[in-house]
Scaffold this motif. Structure first.
Motif, PDB file in Angstrom:
ATOM      1  N   CYS A   1       0.829  -1.195   0.154  1.00 46.85           N
ATOM      2  CA  CYS A   1      -0.051   0.231  -0.077  1.00 46.85           C
ATOM      3  C   CYS A   1       0.939   1.357   0.198  1.00 46.85           C
ATOM      4  O   CYS A   1       1.869   1.091   0.742  1.00 46.85           O
ATOM      5  CB  CYS A   1      -0.912  -0.079   1.084  1.00 46.85           C
ATOM      6  N   ALA A   2       0.419   2.283  -0.631  1.00 44.46           N
ATOM      7  CA  ALA A   2       1.066   3.510  -0.824  1.00 44.46           C
ATOM      8  C   ALA A   2       0.251   4.735  -0.585  1.00 44.46           C
ATOM      9  O   ALA A   2      -0.760   4.595  -1.291  1.00 44.46           O
ATOM     10  CB  ALA A   2       1.938   3.540  -2.006  1.00 44.46           C
ATOM     11  N   GLY A   3       0.456   5.716   0.124  1.00 42.87           N
ATOM     12  CA  GLY A   3      -0.382   6.873   0.371  1.00 42.87           C
ATOM     13  C   GLY A   3       0.241   8.091   0.001  1.00 42.87           C
ATOM     14  O   GLY A   3       1.409   8.294   0.645  1.00 42.87           O
ATOM     15  N   ASP A   4      -0.361   9.023   0.009  1.00 39.15           N
ATOM     16  CA  ASP A   4       0.147  10.453  -0.157  1.00 39.15           C
ATOM     17  C   ASP A   4      -0.760  11.314   1.202  1.00 39.15           C
ATOM     18  O   ASP A   4      -2.039  11.316   1.125  1.00 39.15           O
ATOM     19  CB  ASP A   4      -0.197  11.059  -1.439  1.00 39.15           C
ATOM     20  N   GLU A   5       0.094  11.755   1.952  1.00 39.42           N
ATOM     21  CA  GLU A   5      -0.315  12.378   3.047  1.00 39.42           C
ATOM     22  C   GLU A   5      -0.937  13.606   2.562  1.00 39.42           C
ATOM     23  O   GLU A   5      -0.375  14.297   1.822  1.00 39.42           O
ATOM     24  CB  GLU A   5       0.739  12.608   3.927  1.00 39.42           C
ATOM     25  N   VAL A   6      -1.897  14.219   3.470  1.00 40.77           N
ATOM     26  CA  VAL A   6      -2.520  15.538   3.404  1.00 40.77           C
ATOM     27  C   VAL A   6      -1.369  16.522   3.048  1.00 40.77           C
ATOM     28  O   VAL A   6      -0.577  16.716   3.963  1.00 40.77           O
ATOM     29  CB  VAL A   6      -3.546  15.901   4.276  1.00 40.77           C
ATOM     30  N   ASP A   7      -1.271  17.333   2.277  1.00 39.03           N
ATOM     31  CA  ASP A   7      -0.460  18.430   2.164  1.00 39.03           C
ATOM     32  C   ASP A   7       1.131  18.034   1.922  1.00 39.03           C
ATOM     33  O   ASP A   7       2.118  18.778   2.236  1.00 39.03           O
ATOM     34  CB  ASP A   7      -0.325  19.358   3.471  1.00 39.03           C
ATOM     35  N   SER A   8       0.879  16.866   1.196  1.00 39.56           N
ATOM     36  CA  SER A   8       2.425  16.407   1.040  1.00 39.56           C
ATOM     37  C   SER A   8       2.958  16.530  -0.496  1.00 39.56           C
ATOM     38  O   SER A   8       3.869  15.966  -0.957  1.00 39.56           O
ATOM     39  CB  SER A   8       2.495  14.835   1.240  1.00 39.56           C
ATOM     40  N   ASN A   9       2.194  17.347  -1.291  1.00 35.31           N
ATOM     41  CA  ASN A   9       2.511  17.647  -2.518  1.00 35.31           C
ATOM     42  C   ASN A   9       2.243  16.130  -3.202  1.00 35.31           C
ATOM     43  O   ASN A   9       3.118  16.078  -4.409  1.00 35.31           O
ATOM     44  CB  ASN A   9       3.800  18.200  -2.685  1.00 35.31           C
TER      45      ASN A   9
END
Lengths: 118, 112
Positions: free
Chosen positions: B89-97
């Motif tokens: 799994c891979a995610g983009d944190e909020v505000d991580s561009n």
């Protein structure tokens, strides 16, 4: 359509020797990524290019690792000198890079280069 | 410290059984992706989830994004040997561009 191409697929070298990996992304993809993956782990980003510009190289060990994407198409990752701990799979991925940075894009990975440093 | 914790790390079951693997974090993600990686190959995207509580189905695979967008699960019904692989799994944190953070993966083996 050809996928992401990486070469060589396997490389065995002795420590302190230099090594280079090559990646050709999917045609038209502006964004190119180099990752390191250790056995049983997820990929770790080394560097990300938007066209020919390295926009994120914060995790690249710059004392021994270097990368280039001179014409904004294919890319080379180099290690000099290699250390025992550099043994890993080096993955290259690309994405369209057309979202303008407004959403996460699908990344398309190559098969990787398996490096063994003796 | 792994920002995205995947569990279990390893799972070996018989063909035909059901299973669920998890991806958990204390961070909130704008979106979360699931990839499958087979030996000797790079990861391949299975699905992207973007809305809290979202459920997506891909044949026998069901993906769910937690209501708070901090966790996700992958459920496989009637597992087959072809499902064998490393699930990442891979995610983009909020505000991580929109930069992805990757979990360590769940290695799944389905025995015939």
């Amino acid at each position: 359509e050809a996928g992401v191409v990486q070469s060589p697929r396997y490389k065995i070298i002795e420590k302190k020797q230099p090594v280079a990996f090559w990646c050709n992304p999917i045609s038209g993809h502006n964004t190119l990524y180099w990752y390191l993956q250790n056995l049983g782990q997820g990929p770790e980003l080394l560097i990300r290019y938007e066209n020919e510009e390295a926009v994120d190289d914060s995790q690249l060990p710059k004392d021994r690792f270097s990368a280039e994407r001179l014409k904004g198409v294919d890319s080379t990752l180099k290690i000099q000198p290699a250390e025992l701990g550099d043994s890993a799979v080096y993955l290259c991925a690309s994405s369209p890079g057309t979202s303008g940075g407004h959403r996460v894009e699908t990344q398309y990975f190559g098969p990787g280069t398996r490096l063994l440093v003796l | 410290t792994q920002l995205l914790e995947q569990s279990p790390q390893f799972l070996s079951i018989q063909e035909g059984e059901n299973l669920t693997v998890y991806c958990n974090s204390s961070s909130v993600f704008s979106s979360l992706q699931w990839y499958r990686q087979e030996p000797g190959e790079g990861p391949v995207l299975l699905v992207t989830v973007v809305t809290g509580g979202e459920v997506k189905k891909l044949k026998r695979l069901t993906f769910q994004f937690g209501d708070a967008r901090k966790d996700s699960s992958l459920h496989i019904t009637a597992a087959q040997p072809g499902d064998t692989g490393l699930y990442l799994c891979a995610g983009d944190e909020v505000d991580s561009n929109y930069q992805l953070i990757w979990g360590a993966g769940t290695k799944l083996i389905i025995k015939p």
